[in-house]
Design a protein around this motif. Sequence first.
Motif, PDB file in Angstrom:
ATOM      1  N   LYS A 201       0.883  -1.302  -0.025  1.00  0.00           N
ATOM      2  CA  LYS A 201       0.180   0.091   0.114  1.00  0.00           C
ATOM      3  C   LYS A 201       0.985   1.433  -0.108  1.00  0.00           C
ATOM      4  N   MET A 202       0.510   2.233  -0.706  1.00  0.00           N
ATOM      5  CA  MET A 202       0.724   3.680  -0.700  1.00  0.00           C
ATOM      6  C   MET A 202      -0.077   4.384  -0.374  1.00  0.00           C
ATOM      7  N   LYS A 203       0.126   4.958   1.224  1.00  0.00           N
ATOM      8  CA  LYS A 203      -0.350   6.277   1.980  1.00  0.00           C
ATOM      9  C   LYS A 203       0.598   7.385   1.942  1.00  0.00           C
ATOM     10  N   SER A 204       0.078   8.216   1.486  1.00  0.00           N
ATOM     11  CA  SER A 204       0.648  10.104   1.656  1.00  0.00           C
ATOM     12  C   SER A 204       2.136   9.415   1.247  1.00  0.00           C
ATOM     13  N   ARG A 205       2.850   9.763   2.082  1.00  0.00           N
ATOM     14  CA  ARG A 205       4.268   9.598   1.456  1.00  0.00           C
ATOM     15  C   ARG A 205       4.504   8.112   1.918  1.00  0.00           C
ATOM     16  N   GLU A 206       4.591   7.460   2.221  1.00  0.00           N
ATOM     17  CA  GLU A 206       4.562   5.839   3.144  1.00  0.00           C
ATOM     18  C   GLU A 206       4.430   4.755   2.036  1.00  0.00           C
ATOM     19  N   LEU A 207       4.850   4.164   2.810  1.00  0.00           N
ATOM     20  CA  LEU A 207       5.362   2.453   1.386  1.00  0.00           C
ATOM     21  C   LEU A 207       5.369   1.185   2.855  1.00  0.00           C
ATOM     22  N   GLY A 212       5.952  -5.824   6.729  1.00  0.00           N
ATOM     23  CA  GLY A 212       5.760  -5.050   7.643  1.00  0.00           C
ATOM     24  C   GLY A 212       6.275  -3.520   7.556  1.00  0.00           C
ATOM     25  N   ASN A 213       7.146  -3.684   7.706  1.00  0.00           N
ATOM     26  CA  ASN A 213       7.886  -2.582   7.470  1.00  0.00           C
ATOM     27  C   ASN A 213       7.502  -0.987   6.585  1.00  0.00           C
ATOM     28  N   ILE A 214       7.779   0.299   6.908  1.00  0.00           N
ATOM     29  CA  ILE A 214       7.229   1.664   5.901  1.00  0.00           C
ATOM     30  C   ILE A 214       8.218   1.901   6.149  1.00  0.00           C
ATOM     31  N   ILE A 215       8.845   2.494   4.687  1.00  0.00           N
ATOM     32  CA  ILE A 215       9.780   3.334   3.821  1.00  0.00           C
ATOM     33  C   ILE A 215       8.617   5.026   3.907  1.00  0.00           C
ATOM     34  N   THR A 216       9.842   6.160   4.341  1.00  0.00           N
ATOM     35  CA  THR A 216       9.290   6.726   3.819  1.00  0.00           C
ATOM     36  C   THR A 216       9.380   7.641   2.259  1.00  0.00           C
ATOM     37  N   VAL A 217       8.734   7.886   1.562  1.00  0.00           N
ATOM     38  CA  VAL A 217       9.216   8.588   0.654  1.00  0.00           C
ATOM     39  C   VAL A 217       9.401  10.178  -0.134  1.00  0.00           C
TER      40      VAL A 217
END
Length: 243
Positions: A201-207, A212-217
């Motif tokens: 999922k991509m939500k706002s600037r987060e992948l 389970g980890n989240i990467i900021t774009v």
Amino acid sequence: MIRIAILDDEKADLEKEEQITRQYFYNRQAESEIATYQSVEWFLLGLTEEQFDIYILDAEMPVKNGIEVAKEIRKLYPEPVIIYVTNHLNYAVEAYEVNTYRYIAKDTMEKGLNAAYETLLPILLAKEERYYIVKKRSELEKIAYSDIFYVKKEGKCAVIVHRNGETSVRDSLSAVEKALGSREFIVADRGYLANIRHVMKMKSRELYMRNGNIITVGRERFKHVRKAILDYWKPANKKSIVK
């Protein structure tokens, strides 16, 4: 080699599915490996340890039904083909929510499985897994592209985060990106290279990644990353509609 896992709590049906499958690939002179499971518990215990190209599932089983099992498969592996061979046709709609390839009634299993394999065989033979080779003075490691969630920069090293843990290489992030040479991997920010196939999922600037980890774009990368993800997802969406 084409690897097939068959899960069915009914022993007679399991044996028949194995026989049909083994005979098909033998007749086509295609190298195959078949693993059979009568227990859902045993199947799930080994799920993280090895991946198959095709999963043959029954829909109605004790402990977890076939839909729940497919969801566990999809959490780990987005690519494999899932086929249901079952007497319980009431699960058909739910089955397609986990990107099911075929839904076959047990009284037509021979015809249905052979037809499915005939379509899948050239696709599976053409598919070739790619690997990133890590070379160290006293160590060599082979990491499948499909196992890599993302690569992150840590000091002068790049750390590959994959299904079996983390592997550090003394190289720049841009050098690793160049070596991978695949559109699946995209720079999300200065310090992260994400594998699009594992973006859930991509939500706002987060992948939101499969592990389970989240990467900021990065702000300047947002539009490019969003378009790359949409472009990568489009073919899969078309296939789902056809099925």
